[in-house]
Design an enzyme around this catalytic site. Sequence first.
Site, PDB file in Angstrom:
ATOM      1  N   GLU A  75       0.910  -1.161   0.000  1.00 33.58           N
ATOM      2  CA  GLU A  75       0.000   0.000   0.000  1.00 33.58           C
ATOM      3  C   GLU A  75       0.933   1.189   0.000  1.00 33.58           C
ATOM      4  O   GLU A  75       1.390   1.614   1.060  1.00 33.58           O
ATOM      5  CB  GLU A  75      -0.839   0.028   1.285  1.00 33.58           C
TER       6      GLU A  75
ATOM      7  N   CYS B 272      -2.698   9.200   2.609  1.00 32.40           N
ATOM      8  CA  CYS B 272      -2.262   8.696   1.308  1.00 32.40           C
ATOM      9  C   CYS B 272      -3.350   8.941   0.270  1.00 32.40           C
ATOM     10  O   CYS B 272      -3.099   8.951  -0.922  1.00 32.40           O
ATOM     11  CB  CYS B 272      -1.950   7.219   1.416  1.00 32.40           C
TER      12      CYS B 272
HETATM   13  N1  LIG Z   1      -1.425   3.280   0.349  1.00 30.15           N
HETATM   14  C1  LIG Z   1      -1.744   3.417   1.608  1.00 30.15           C
HETATM   15  O1  LIG Z   1      -2.677   2.814   2.119  1.00 30.15           O
HETATM   16  C2  LIG Z   1      -0.938   4.356   2.467  1.00 30.15           C
HETATM   17  C3  LIG Z   1      -1.381   4.679   3.743  1.00 30.15           C
HETATM   18  C4  LIG Z   1      -0.643   5.579   4.502  1.00 30.15           C
HETATM   19  C5  LIG Z   1       0.518   6.134   3.988  1.00 30.15           C
HETATM   20  N2  LIG Z   1       0.929   5.813   2.753  1.00 30.15           N
HETATM   21  C6  LIG Z   1       2.126   6.428   2.180  1.00 30.15           C
HETATM   22  O2  LIG Z   1       3.146   6.500   3.167  1.00 30.15           O
HETATM   23  C7  LIG Z   1       3.998   7.605   2.907  1.00 30.15           C
HETATM   24  C8  LIG Z   1       4.177   8.398   4.183  1.00 30.15           C
HETATM   25  O3  LIG Z   1       4.802   7.678   5.164  1.00 30.15           O
HETATM   26  P1  LIG Z   1       6.370   7.716   5.411  1.00 30.15           P
HETATM   27  O4  LIG Z   1       6.975   8.828   4.647  1.00 30.15           O
HETATM   28  O5  LIG Z   1       6.608   7.674   6.843  1.00 30.15           O
HETATM   29  O6  LIG Z   1       6.771   6.336   4.701  1.00 30.15           O
HETATM   30  P2  LIG Z   1       8.124   5.503   4.813  1.00 30.15           P
HETATM   31  O7  LIG Z   1       8.131   4.594   3.644  1.00 30.15           O
HETATM   32  O8  LIG Z   1       9.304   6.384   5.006  1.00 30.15           O
HETATM   33  O9  LIG Z   1       7.959   4.660   6.177  1.00 30.15           O
HETATM   34  C9  LIG Z   1       6.923   3.738   6.374  1.00 30.15           C
HETATM   35  C10 LIG Z   1       7.393   2.675   7.364  1.00 30.15           C
HETATM   36  O10 LIG Z   1       8.446   1.925   6.773  1.00 30.15           O
HETATM   37  C11 LIG Z   1       9.555   1.854   7.653  1.00 30.15           C
HETATM   38  N3  LIG Z   1      10.748   1.716   6.808  1.00 30.15           N
HETATM   39  C12 LIG Z   1      11.464   2.685   6.205  1.00 30.15           C
HETATM   40  N4  LIG Z   1      12.467   2.130   5.482  1.00 30.15           N
HETATM   41  C13 LIG Z   1      12.362   0.789   5.629  1.00 30.15           C
HETATM   42  C14 LIG Z   1      13.098  -0.322   5.115  1.00 30.15           C
HETATM   43  N5  LIG Z   1      14.152  -0.167   4.304  1.00 30.15           N
HETATM   44  N6  LIG Z   1      12.715  -1.572   5.477  1.00 30.15           N
HETATM   45  C15 LIG Z   1      11.654  -1.761   6.278  1.00 30.15           C
HETATM   46  N7  LIG Z   1      10.930  -0.745   6.795  1.00 30.15           N
HETATM   47  C16 LIG Z   1      11.265   0.519   6.468  1.00 30.15           C
HETATM   48  C17 LIG Z   1       9.453   3.143   8.434  1.00 30.15           C
HETATM   49  O11 LIG Z   1      10.191   3.059   9.632  1.00 30.15           O
HETATM   50  C18 LIG Z   1       7.957   3.235   8.657  1.00 30.15           C
HETATM   51  O12 LIG Z   1       7.558   2.412   9.735  1.00 30.15           O
HETATM   52  C19 LIG Z   1       3.308   8.405   1.827  1.00 30.15           C
HETATM   53  O13 LIG Z   1       3.942   8.153   0.603  1.00 30.15           O
HETATM   54  C20 LIG Z   1       1.875   7.865   1.813  1.00 30.15           C
HETATM   55  O14 LIG Z   1       1.215   8.013   0.594  1.00 30.15           O
HETATM   56  C21 LIG Z   1       0.236   4.922   1.978  1.00 30.15           C
END
Ligand SMILES: NC(=O)c1ccc[n+]([C@@H]2O[C@H](COP(=O)([O-])OP(=O)(O)OC[C@H]3O[C@@H](n4cnc5c(N)ncnc54)[C@H](O)[C@@H]3O)[C@@H](O)[C@H]2O)c1
Length: 607
Positions: free
Chosen positions: A353, A388
């Site tokens: 997602e 998102c």
């Molecule tokens: N499609 C959906 O349902 C949905 C819902 C909410 C947010 N989002 C998206 O999330 C983004 C915002 O959140 P963000 O910037 O904090 O996202 P992010 O990808 O930076 O982080 C999300 C999660 O992933 C973890 N993470 C980061 N790097 C990782 C790795 N290499 N391996 C494993 N885990 C890792 C982070 O610690 C965090 O818990 C936006 O792009 C938004 O559109 C999507």
Amino acid sequence: MCRCLIAQCALVLSAHFLQRIRKAFLKASPSVSLPGTLENEARRRNKKPKMHGLGLGLRTEMSGRARITALNLLRSSFNQSRSLHSPAFATKAVEDISGSQPAEVYNLVQGNWEGSSTWSWILDPLNGEPFIKVPDVQEEGLEPFVESLSRCPKYGLHNPLRAQERYLMFGDISARAAHMLAQTEVSDFFTRLIQRVSPKSYKQAQAEIYVSQKFLENFSGDQVRFLARSFAIPGNHLGQHSHGFRWPYGPVAIITPFNFPLEIPLLQLMGALYMGNKPLLKVDSKVSIVMEHMLHLLHGCGLNKEDVDFINTDGKAMNKLLLEANPRMTLFTGSSRVAEKLAVDLKGRVKLEDAGFDWKILGPDVHEVDYVAWVCDQDAYACSGQKCSAQSILFMHENWVSSELISKMQSLAERRKLEDLTVGPVLTVTTNSMLEHVNKLLQIPGSKLLFGGKPLENHSIPDIYGAIQPTAVFVPIDEILKDTNFELVTKEIFGPFQIVTEYKQDQLPKVLDACESMHAHLTAAVVSNDPLFLQEVLGRSVNGTTYAGIRARTTGAPQNHWFGPAGDPRGAGIGTPDAIRLVWSCHREIIYDIGPLPKRWEIPPST
Ligand SMILES: NC(=O)c1ccc[n+]([C@@H]2O[C@H](COP(=O)([O-])OP(=O)(O)OC[C@H]3O[C@@H](n4cnc5c(N)ncnc54)[C@H](O)[C@@H]3O)[C@@H](O)[C@H]2O)c1
């Protein structure tokens, strides 16, 4: 009267019990500080906790495993002592969490709540004070989590042919948890806790509790076993029939972002459990205190402590953990950058997602302007645009240009204020980078600032977070479509920001080309009651959650409809029975063929 007396006695007894545990704890381990008192302890000994800069904040060195059992004991007694004032599972009253009274979060592994040798501080998004201390498990501390996941077989903790009583158990847990979340005290506690860590208005935070509560109600009673409904097809001969089962993956991982601290991790966690998996949950540490409390609530409702592990660590260590523990499936919710990396690292064993660049198209029929303006405002700017599903681009049919839509959107945006968090801190994009983005867009010929575009004033939001007014920038449709501009214009800005453009009747194909070229296909809205227009746009687009009609919106992920991207085989969903089955189970077919053999059967010639 009698109840009041009993309550008072209980309070005295539990306070007394807590005191005894504290004394016993300090006697057994005088060098160890109690939860929430690390600083006091250090001060008492005239020593500051050791701190290093790390990402968001600071780290402190803590002592090791010996104290953990006592900590677990202390935490559970602490919970009891609080139960007359806050929900029983609350480790601290929300209003007490502050720089002077920081909260602490723990990991849960192999059934035990544990600390870590390294910790990090989360900064209060409203004033920058370090206010929550979170374990920051380093690469050398991953082993217990790897070991815990490895104990779960691929056939899961239950499946349609084994430990079937667990389907019923999860129905009961869901019913109890739904009942708990329906209590005003509990709902208010979670709403305010969410507001503390992911600032949004009370109503927006409360919506997470509402959706979670309804979701749990939906999967009460027998509904969990109905999720695992199988089917049977008659075979070719006597004794043969094939059965299609929904089978768990066994050990799985769930990674979730900061913006929905309760709803996303809870719904995915429960879906994983319902289908028989053992999940390792990692929520963004900025907000993980919310799920830590929800886990306490779920344990109180009957969840086995060994059924879920909960880790607080950074992305790099989590990535390593995934490679070592090798979960059979990982559900990732977050940015596309990380999603794509994990898809490669985990050899495709993922459901995603990821980012949303969500569009709204206003059709030729102009009506309900006030309503449409209000929905645009909510879609683009509620939660400071950190959904998102937030409206990222608005395509206005020329007929709307002469309406008061934009001026109404502007006045609605200008009502938003920091005091009630209808606009507030942006947790992953700084003020400077958002303003820089606006400036780059304004270099495009014909573009103009419609409203906003300035930093918020009179606040103490720290510089690591962003704070800008709800902003809209107009960019002409022909410019959007140019290769040189497309990437810039369609970049997801996870803050209170949107692009607005207009199109003429004969330019609809250009609008649809723009939507086709975007890489994320999460949510969309087609605002029109013209059936032919709807048919044209819906038939030539792909977004997974698309609202259609004059009341269409881009945001809204309730428990009653599918939410997730489309057009990508790795795409996950959340909320509904279909989403749970798709994400958290795979198909297994068992073909029973028990005979008897036909009378006088003989070995046929080889083929
Ligand atoms: N499609 C959906 O349902 C949905 C819902 C909410 C947010 N989002 C998206 O999330 C983004 C915002 O959140 P963000 O910037 O904090 O996202 P992010 O990808 O930076 O982080 C999300 C999660 O992933 C973890 N993470 C980061 N790097 C990782 C790795 N290499 N391996 C494993 N885990 C890792 C982070 O610690 C965090 O818990 C936006 O792009 C938004 O559109 C999507």
